[in-house]
Motif scaffolding. Structure first.
Motif, mmCIF file in Angstrom:
data_model
loop_
_atom_site.group_PDB
_atom_site.id
_atom_site.type_symbol
_atom_site.label_atom_id
_atom_site.label_comp_id
_atom_site.label_asym_id
_atom_site.label_seq_id
_atom_site.Cartn_x
_atom_site.Cartn_y
_atom_site.Cartn_z
ATOM 1 N N GLU A 182 11.870 -0.792 6.807
ATOM 2 C CA GLU A 182 12.450 -0.985 5.474
ATOM 3 C C GLU A 182 12.305 -2.435 5.037
ATOM 4 O O GLU A 182 11.948 -2.715 3.884
ATOM 5 C CB GLU A 182 13.927 -0.588 5.502
ATOM 6 N N MET A 183 12.586 -3.349 5.946
ATOM 7 C CA MET A 183 12.426 -4.773 5.632
ATOM 8 C C MET A 183 10.991 -5.075 5.223
ATOM 9 O O MET A 183 10.739 -5.748 4.210
ATOM 10 C CB MET A 183 12.826 -5.621 6.831
ATOM 11 N N ALA A 184 10.027 -4.586 6.012
ATOM 12 C CA ALA A 184 8.610 -4.847 5.728
ATOM 13 C C ALA A 184 8.202 -4.305 4.365
ATOM 14 O O ALA A 184 7.350 -4.887 3.686
ATOM 15 C CB ALA A 184 7.735 -4.252 6.819
ATOM 16 N N SER A 185 8.804 -3.203 3.960
ATOM 17 C CA SER A 185 8.446 -2.594 2.673
ATOM 18 C C SER A 185 8.832 -3.474 1.491
ATOM 19 O O SER A 185 8.307 -3.295 0.390
ATOM 20 C CB SER A 185 9.106 -1.222 2.532
ATOM 21 N N GLY A 186 9.722 -4.444 1.722
ATOM 22 C CA GLY A 186 10.145 -5.330 0.649
ATOM 23 C C GLY A 186 9.604 -6.737 0.750
ATOM 24 O O GLY A 186 9.928 -7.585 -0.091
ATOM 25 N N LEU A 187 8.779 -7.014 1.744
ATOM 26 C CA LEU A 187 8.230 -8.358 1.899
ATOM 27 C C LEU A 187 7.059 -8.589 0.961
ATOM 28 O O LEU A 187 6.310 -7.659 0.641
ATOM 29 C CB LEU A 187 7.783 -8.580 3.349
ATOM 30 N N SER A 188 6.885 -9.832 0.564
ATOM 31 C CA SER A 188 5.845 -10.177 -0.415
ATOM 32 C C SER A 188 4.571 -10.698 0.225
ATOM 33 O O SER A 188 3.690 -11.189 -0.478
ATOM 34 C CB SER A 188 6.391 -11.233 -1.391
ATOM 35 N N HIS A 213 5.815 2.684 1.506
ATOM 36 C CA HIS A 213 6.612 3.421 0.533
ATOM 37 C C HIS A 213 7.832 2.618 0.084
ATOM 38 O O HIS A 213 8.357 1.799 0.846
ATOM 39 C CB HIS A 213 7.078 4.751 1.132
ATOM 40 N N PRO A 214 8.322 2.873 -1.136
ATOM 41 C CA PRO A 214 9.581 2.249 -1.580
ATOM 42 C C PRO A 214 10.752 2.762 -0.742
ATOM 43 O O PRO A 214 10.735 3.880 -0.243
ATOM 44 C CB PRO A 214 9.710 2.707 -3.037
ATOM 45 N N HIS A 215 11.769 1.922 -0.599
ATOM 46 C CA HIS A 215 12.978 2.292 0.130
ATOM 47 C C HIS A 215 14.209 1.757 -0.601
ATOM 48 O O HIS A 215 14.137 0.743 -1.302
ATOM 49 C CB HIS A 215 12.972 1.702 1.548
ATOM 50 N N ARG A 216 15.316 2.419 -0.391
ATOM 51 C CA ARG A 216 16.627 1.853 -0.699
ATOM 52 C C ARG A 216 17.377 1.777 0.627
ATOM 53 O O ARG A 216 17.459 2.756 1.348
ATOM 54 C CB ARG A 216 17.402 2.729 -1.692
ATOM 55 N N GLN A 230 16.584 -2.424 -2.948
ATOM 56 C CA GLN A 230 15.535 -1.492 -3.363
ATOM 57 C C GLN A 230 14.195 -2.198 -3.251
ATOM 58 O O GLN A 230 13.992 -3.272 -3.815
ATOM 59 C CB GLN A 230 15.764 -1.018 -4.797
ATOM 60 N N THR A 231 13.272 -1.603 -2.486
ATOM 61 C CA THR A 231 11.959 -2.206 -2.266
ATOM 62 C C THR A 231 10.875 -1.411 -2.978
ATOM 63 O O THR A 231 11.052 -0.237 -3.295
ATOM 64 C CB THR A 231 11.639 -2.273 -0.764
ATOM 65 N N GLN A 232 9.738 -2.045 -3.195
ATOM 66 C CA GLN A 232 8.624 -1.419 -3.899
ATOM 67 C C GLN A 232 7.582 -0.827 -2.959
ATOM 68 O O GLN A 232 6.714 -0.072 -3.388
ATOM 69 C CB GLN A 232 7.943 -2.449 -4.810
ATOM 70 N N GLY A 233 7.674 -1.151 -1.685
ATOM 71 C CA GLY A 233 6.631 -0.729 -0.740
ATOM 72 C C GLY A 233 5.604 -1.836 -0.574
ATOM 73 O O GLY A 233 5.306 -2.570 -1.515
ATOM 74 N N ASN A 234 5.085 -1.970 0.629
ATOM 75 C CA ASN A 234 4.135 -3.038 0.944
ATOM 76 C C ASN A 234 2.791 -2.422 1.348
ATOM 77 O O ASN A 234 2.664 -1.872 2.440
ATOM 78 C CB ASN A 234 4.693 -3.902 2.076
ATOM 79 N N PRO A 235 1.767 -2.527 0.496
ATOM 80 C CA PRO A 235 0.460 -1.949 0.831
ATOM 81 C C PRO A 235 -0.367 -2.824 1.769
ATOM 82 O O PRO A 235 -1.417 -2.396 2.257
ATOM 83 C CB PRO A 235 -0.224 -1.844 -0.537
ATOM 84 N N ASP A 236 0.114 -4.042 2.036
ATOM 85 C CA ASP A 236 -0.690 -5.025 2.773
ATOM 86 C C ASP A 236 -0.260 -5.100 4.237
ATOM 87 O O ASP A 236 0.152 -6.143 4.740
ATOM 88 C CB ASP A 236 -0.563 -6.397 2.115
#
Length: 359
Positions: A182-188, A213-216, A230-236
């Motif tokens: 979940e943390m990784a999904s919100g990292l930039s 994937h996005p997460h809450r 609330q995260t957007q998901g990390n494709p990288d």
């Protein structure tokens, strides 16, 4: 590098466990105390884009994450960073060199947990001082022009450093953790998930899919308040091979098998090899052999191998914590010395130039 923010004692949790709590500064407070300039903020953004370009095949350079297993002494870390910055500039046409600034260390049982936890190396666990010192140190490394990498172990600590980082690792022990996914999904910034300690890659590929994937999820906001994040998901994201209980997993057959698995899962085949840990049999002096074998695979056309990781310090080996520490020697895993590291990367740079020169 002294903190001007002191920890505030609070009441005990309960008479039964007698656990004392100490209030930390919020991540916003620490960032305001030790801010990034506009120039450094732009530099971090540019470094993140450079890492993404390598992951996406838009940049043919190798991504090299290199530095001490853990940082325990700011002076030796900055000396190492100065040397690495000069080397990084010399090989920049063939490699994007990223400095390992690991200030948290996972422990199987007990032991020193890293600079952020115990900066005085004496069990006093001055975490306020540790967070402050770690941020100051990373900021100095950025001023040298280096991209910064770390392993994020404690999710609550991530927000104290997230604006400084160009690449992040999630370790073998935490890749399976839902909280870290979940943390990784919100990292930039791009994130590398290590395979499990058993050598299997299933937990890492699951983590990559989850982080995309996005997460809450439950978390803490920048002011230190409990919050719904609330995260957007990390494709990288990508895979980091570090071997396992059954031995190394960087050889041609292992990599080919993994590429086939990634293709079936419809996950981009982006693989970094950690030349330490089980891949080197925990012998730091075997890292060059691992590095060179992976480099040969890359030179033979395997573009899925996007980079390597090395544990390296000013001097080779490691030492236990004591009252008289040798300067520039790791206090956690054994490292390759600087001279061997420099020679390894310069030789690799020459080999990578050969095809482009038509030789």
């Amino acid at each position: 590098m002294n903190s001007s923010i002191s920890a505030l004692p609070l009441s005990t949790l309960s008479p039964a466990n007698e656990a004392l709590t100490l209030r930390l500064p919020s991540s916003l407070q620490l960032k305001q105390q030790l801010p990034l300039t506009h120039t450094l903020t732009q530099q971090v953004a540019a470094h993140r884009e450079a890492v993404r370009a390598i992951l996406n095949g838009e940049d043919s350079r190798l991504l090299i994450v290199v530095g001490p297993c853990s940082i325990h002494d700011p002076q030796s870390a900055l000396e190492y960073a100065g040397k690495l910055a000069r080397l990084a500039a010399d090989v920049s046409d063939e490699m994007l060199v990223v400095m390992r600034a690991y200030i948290e260390k996972p422990r199987t049982t007990v032991g020193w947990k890293g600079l952020a936890y115990d900066p005085h190396l004496d069990g006093s666990d001055d975490m306020v001082g540790g967070l402050t010192l770690s941020r100051e140190l990373m900021r100095e490394m950025l001023r040298l022009g280096l991209p910064i990498a770390t392993e994020l172990l404690q999710p609550m600590a991530a927000s104290y450093f997230d604006d400084l980082l160009s690449w992040v690792a999630i370790g073998a022990r935490t890749t399976e953790s839902q909280i870290h996914r979940e943390m990784a999904s919100g990292l930039s910034m791009p994130v590398g998930f290590k395979n499990g300690t058993d050598g299997g890659v299933g937990v890492a590929t699951d983590a990559m899919r989850s982080a995309a994937h996005p997460h809450r999820h439950f978390g803490v906001d920048s002011q230190g308040h409990p919050a719904i994040i609330q995260t957007q998901g990390n494709p990288d994201t990508h895979l980091v091979l570090r071997g396992g209980h059954r031995g190394p997993n960087y050889d041609v057959q292992s990599v080919a098998h993994l590429q086939n698995d990634l293709q079936k899962l419809k996950i981009a085949s982006r693989i970094m090899v950690d030349c330490s840990h089980a891949n080197s049999g925990k012998d730091p002096l075997r890292q060059p052999a691992v590095f060179n074998e992976v480099l040969e695979q890359r030179l033979n056309g395997n573009r899925s191998l996007i980079g390597m990781m090395l544990e390296s310090h000013l001097f080779e080996g490691c030492q236990p914590l004591s009252q008289s520490l040798r300067y520039g020697v790791s206090v956690t895993d054994g490292c390759l010395g600087w001279e061997a590291t420099e020679q390894l990367l310069r030789n690799a740079s020459l080999k990578l130039r050969v095809p482009e020169a038509g030789i």
